[in-house]
Design an enzyme around this catalytic site. Structure first.
Site, PDB file in Angstrom:
ATOM      1  N   LYS A 122     -24.699  -0.535  -9.676  1.00  0.00           N
ATOM      2  CA  LYS A 122     -25.249  -1.448 -10.693  1.00  0.00           C
ATOM      3  C   LYS A 122     -25.529  -2.806 -10.057  1.00  0.00           C
ATOM      4  O   LYS A 122     -25.030  -3.103  -8.960  1.00  0.00           O
ATOM      5  CB  LYS A 122     -24.246  -1.590 -11.836  1.00  0.00           C
ATOM      6  CG  LYS A 122     -22.934  -2.240 -11.425  1.00  0.00           C
ATOM      7  CD  LYS A 122     -21.867  -2.070 -12.504  1.00  0.00           C
ATOM      8  CE  LYS A 122     -20.542  -2.674 -12.065  1.00  0.00           C
ATOM      9  NZ  LYS A 122     -19.425  -2.266 -12.930  1.00  0.00           N
TER      10      LYS A 122
ATOM     11  N   ARG B  65     -13.324  -2.949 -24.543  1.00  0.00           N
ATOM     12  CA  ARG B  65     -14.733  -3.225 -24.315  1.00  0.00           C
ATOM     13  C   ARG B  65     -15.472  -2.033 -24.920  1.00  0.00           C
ATOM     14  O   ARG B  65     -15.477  -1.876 -26.126  1.00  0.00           O
ATOM     15  CB  ARG B  65     -14.985  -3.428 -22.815  1.00  0.00           C
ATOM     16  CG  ARG B  65     -16.301  -4.095 -22.511  1.00  0.00           C
ATOM     17  CD  ARG B  65     -16.450  -4.445 -21.031  1.00  0.00           C
ATOM     18  NE  ARG B  65     -16.393  -3.284 -20.124  1.00  0.00           N
ATOM     19  CZ  ARG B  65     -16.550  -3.359 -18.808  1.00  0.00           C
ATOM     20  NH1 ARG B  65     -16.783  -4.525 -18.220  1.00  0.00           N
ATOM     21  NH2 ARG B  65     -16.481  -2.285 -18.063  1.00  0.00           N
TER      22      ARG B  65
ATOM     23  N   HIS C 150     -11.703   3.322 -18.353  1.00  0.00           N
ATOM     24  CA  HIS C 150     -11.820   2.245 -17.365  1.00  0.00           C
ATOM     25  C   HIS C 150     -10.576   1.385 -17.448  1.00  0.00           C
ATOM     26  O   HIS C 150     -10.134   1.045 -18.545  1.00  0.00           O
ATOM     27  CB  HIS C 150     -13.077   1.426 -17.689  1.00  0.00           C
ATOM     28  CG  HIS C 150     -13.436   0.411 -16.653  1.00  0.00           C
ATOM     29  ND1 HIS C 150     -13.590   0.725 -15.319  1.00  0.00           N
ATOM     30  CD2 HIS C 150     -13.689  -0.913 -16.748  1.00  0.00           C
ATOM     31  CE1 HIS C 150     -13.932  -0.371 -14.650  1.00  0.00           C
ATOM     32  NE2 HIS C 150     -13.992  -1.381 -15.496  1.00  0.00           N
TER      33      HIS C 150
ATOM     34  N   ARG D 182     -15.053   6.408  -9.683  1.00  0.00           N
ATOM     35  CA  ARG D 182     -16.215   5.504  -9.672  1.00  0.00           C
ATOM     36  C   ARG D 182     -15.902   4.278  -8.824  1.00  0.00           C
ATOM     37  O   ARG D 182     -15.110   3.435  -9.231  1.00  0.00           O
ATOM     38  CB  ARG D 182     -16.559   5.032 -11.098  1.00  0.00           C
ATOM     39  CG  ARG D 182     -16.762   6.130 -12.125  1.00  0.00           C
ATOM     40  CD  ARG D 182     -17.048   5.535 -13.508  1.00  0.00           C
ATOM     41  NE  ARG D 182     -16.068   4.558 -13.919  1.00  0.00           N
ATOM     42  CZ  ARG D 182     -14.937   4.854 -14.564  1.00  0.00           C
ATOM     43  NH1 ARG D 182     -14.662   6.099 -14.878  1.00  0.00           N
ATOM     44  NH2 ARG D 182     -14.088   3.889 -14.892  1.00  0.00           N
TER      45      ARG D 182
ATOM     46  N   TYR E 217     -29.110 -36.130  -2.084  1.00  0.00           N
ATOM     47  CA  TYR E 217     -29.155 -36.643  -3.461  1.00  0.00           C
ATOM     48  C   TYR E 217     -27.849 -37.332  -3.814  1.00  0.00           C
ATOM     49  O   TYR E 217     -26.767 -36.830  -3.481  1.00  0.00           O
ATOM     50  CB  TYR E 217     -29.390 -35.497  -4.445  1.00  0.00           C
ATOM     51  CG  TYR E 217     -30.791 -34.949  -4.411  1.00  0.00           C
ATOM     52  CD1 TYR E 217     -31.891 -35.776  -4.647  1.00  0.00           C
ATOM     53  CD2 TYR E 217     -31.013 -33.601  -4.151  1.00  0.00           C
ATOM     54  CE1 TYR E 217     -33.182 -35.266  -4.616  1.00  0.00           C
ATOM     55  CE2 TYR E 217     -32.298 -33.075  -4.126  1.00  0.00           C
ATOM     56  CZ  TYR E 217     -33.378 -33.923  -4.360  1.00  0.00           C
ATOM     57  OH  TYR E 217     -34.644 -33.412  -4.340  1.00  0.00           O
TER      58      TYR E 217
ATOM     59  N   CYS F 243     -29.028 -28.950  -2.194  1.00  0.00           N
ATOM     60  CA  CYS F 243     -30.275 -29.084  -2.954  1.00  0.00           C
ATOM     61  C   CYS F 243     -30.743 -27.697  -3.408  1.00  0.00           C
ATOM     62  O   CYS F 243     -30.120 -26.690  -3.096  1.00  0.00           O
ATOM     63  CB  CYS F 243     -31.364 -29.724  -2.107  1.00  0.00           C
ATOM     64  SG  CYS F 243     -30.837 -31.148  -1.171  1.00  0.00           S
TER      65      CYS F 243
ATOM     66  N   ASP G 114     -33.337 -26.030  -2.341  1.00  0.00           N
ATOM     67  CA  ASP G 114     -33.839 -25.211  -1.230  1.00  0.00           C
ATOM     68  C   ASP G 114     -33.266 -25.568   0.135  1.00  0.00           C
ATOM     69  O   ASP G 114     -33.602 -24.923   1.123  1.00  0.00           O
ATOM     70  CB  ASP G 114     -35.366 -25.362  -1.131  1.00  0.00           C
ATOM     71  CG  ASP G 114     -36.030 -25.327  -2.482  1.00  0.00           C
ATOM     72  OD1 ASP G 114     -35.876 -24.317  -3.170  1.00  0.00           O
ATOM     73  OD2 ASP G 114     -36.666 -26.329  -2.865  1.00  0.00           O
TER      74      ASP G 114
HETATM   75  C1  LIG Z   1     -18.329  -1.688 -12.268  1.00  0.00           C
HETATM   76  C2  LIG Z   1     -17.571  -0.523 -12.750  1.00  0.00           C
HETATM   77  C3  LIG Z   1     -16.869   0.296 -11.850  1.00  0.00           C
HETATM   78  C4  LIG Z   1     -16.715  -0.032 -10.387  1.00  0.00           C
HETATM   79  O1  LIG Z   1     -15.686  -1.005 -10.226  1.00  0.00           O
HETATM   80  P1  LIG Z   1     -15.248  -1.556  -8.816  1.00  0.00           P
HETATM   81  O2  LIG Z   1     -14.114  -2.456  -9.133  1.00  0.00           O
HETATM   82  O3  LIG Z   1     -16.409  -2.299  -8.249  1.00  0.00           O
HETATM   83  O4  LIG Z   1     -14.869  -0.401  -7.966  1.00  0.00           O
HETATM   84  C5  LIG Z   1     -16.280   1.451 -12.369  1.00  0.00           C
HETATM   85  N1  LIG Z   1     -16.363   1.748 -13.687  1.00  0.00           N
HETATM   86  C6  LIG Z   1     -17.009   0.970 -14.572  1.00  0.00           C
HETATM   87  C7  LIG Z   1     -17.068   1.369 -16.004  1.00  0.00           C
HETATM   88  C8  LIG Z   1     -17.627  -0.199 -14.147  1.00  0.00           C
HETATM   89  O5  LIG Z   1     -18.259  -0.978 -15.029  1.00  0.00           O
END
Ligand SMILES: *Cc1c(COP(=O)(O)O)cnc(C)c1O
Length: 357
Positions: free
Chosen positions: A37, A131, A161, A215, A256, A302, A304
């Protein structure tokens, strides 16, 4: 695109794959789903997937349908899972493009349109993150029934998660327990079950037999939330070269707001990178690396350009490494009072990515 500025993010795909292989040793026979992602955490999703896919990695996760479609256009035969919420028409598009969708709530289920093609889904269970996902067992059972009843839906997976794997083992244990309780009360034959992200995987080696996949994002990019593990290699190096030198006499000011004042005869270098590249103003006072030595960022950054204090040894040919060398991404994260994830995601698209393979 041709590049006329020295500023570049070097992405080391070889290191990325080594990280993948090293983490694979920890996860045994589980299949790693690389999380790509946010443009593969700033690394470039297409290039990262191309490299891994050539090495037989064929399942990936993203957040948005837009991200999934971008990958699908390039890679017709990989498996892509979308972890964000997709409703209505989006589900039809996902189905047409063979994108696996996460089902997190009843609104999504009710919005499933009439489709000609099949839609593969994974059910998201909320075990404490609060979430996305279904929280109550009855809701989960009901959602499974609804999805199972729809002949166009292929309910392939279930997942959760972790919210605190980096700092709170007891909360992690509670979430794990909750997920296992739920699994034990439903009899649906899920083909894919996945719970871990990088930090829970690495820290607690969540190599449970009831899971099939894991994941992983940040660890593939060589970072963790804990002290840097030495089996992970840096994949992201931000570098540039000095575009101009200035010699200052005592009392002369820089940039600046004229916030920096030379106290001596000083030599400074101007770098062609600024906050529009994601190198934000708060980096003032940090270090960059040139020829293995640290040099100070002075004056306001700045849009750039920015300023560093150098010595007589430095030439325009020397690489100036802003992060990913002696000055690690973790050091920059600490400097900016944030986490390494945010650092690599914030370098903007104006900085070209170049790949080391
Ligand atoms: C981003 C994400 C991950 C990966 O997490 P990391 O900490 O980068 O390994 C896994 N599961 C879900 C639902 C996520 O949003």
């Amino acid at each position: 695109m041709d590049r006329y500025r020295e500023t570049v993010a070097l992405i080391n795909l070889n290191h990325l794959y080594q990280n993948y292989q090293n983490v694979q040793k920890l996860v045994g026979n589980k299949t790693i789903i690389p999380v790509v992602k946010a443009n593969a955490y700033g690394h470039g999703a297409i290039e990262v997937v191309r490299y891994l896919h050539e090495r037989k990695v064929d399942q990936y996760a993203v957040s948005l349908l837009e991200e999934a479609l971008e990958l699908r256009a390039e890679f017709p035969d990989i498996k892509i899972m979308c972890m964000g919420v997709i409703e209505g028409e989006g589900l039809k598009i996902a189905s047409k493009n063979d994108i696996v969708v996460t089902i997190s709530n009843f609104d999504q289920i009710q919005s499933i349109p009439k489709m000609k093609s099949r839609l593969t889904v994974h059910l998201k269970v909320d075990t404490g993150m609060n979430r996305l996902g279904f929280k109550d067992l009855n809701d989960i059972i009901r959602a499974i029934e609804l999805l199972d009843d729809n002949p166009r839906i292929h309910l392939e997976g279930i997942f959760t998660h972790f919210s605190t794997a980096d700092n709170d083992k007891s909360y992690y244990d509670m979430q794990l327990q909750k997920f296992q309780d739920i699994l034990s009360r439903i009899s649906y034959p899920f083909e894919q079950i996945h719970i871990s992200n990088s930090s829970s995987q690495i820290k607690y080696e969540t190599n449970y037999d009831f899971t099939t996949h894991t994941r992983l994002g940040i660890s593939l990019y060589g970072l963790t939330l804990d002290e840097n593990m030495d089996f992970l290699k840096n994949t992201f190096t931000l570098k540039t070269k000095i575009s101009q030198f200035k010699n200052l006499v005592p009392g002369e000011k820089v940039g600046y707001g004229a916030t920096y004042s030379a106290t001596d005869h000083e030599r400074i270098g101007i770098l062609p990178i600024g906050y529009a590249d994601g190198f934000i103003r708060k980096n003032e006072g940090g270090d960059v690396e040139i020829n293995g030595k640290r040099y100070l960022i002075i004056g306001r950054i700045c849009m750039d350009q920015m300023f560093i204090k150098v010595d007589d040894t430095i030439t325009k040919n020397d690489d100036v490494i802003l992060m990913g060398g002696i000055v690690s991404i973790d050091e920059v994260a600490e400097r900016l009072d944030t986490i390494n994830y945010e650092i690599i995601c914030s370098i903007t698209n104006r900085v070209p990515r170049e790949y080391i393979k």
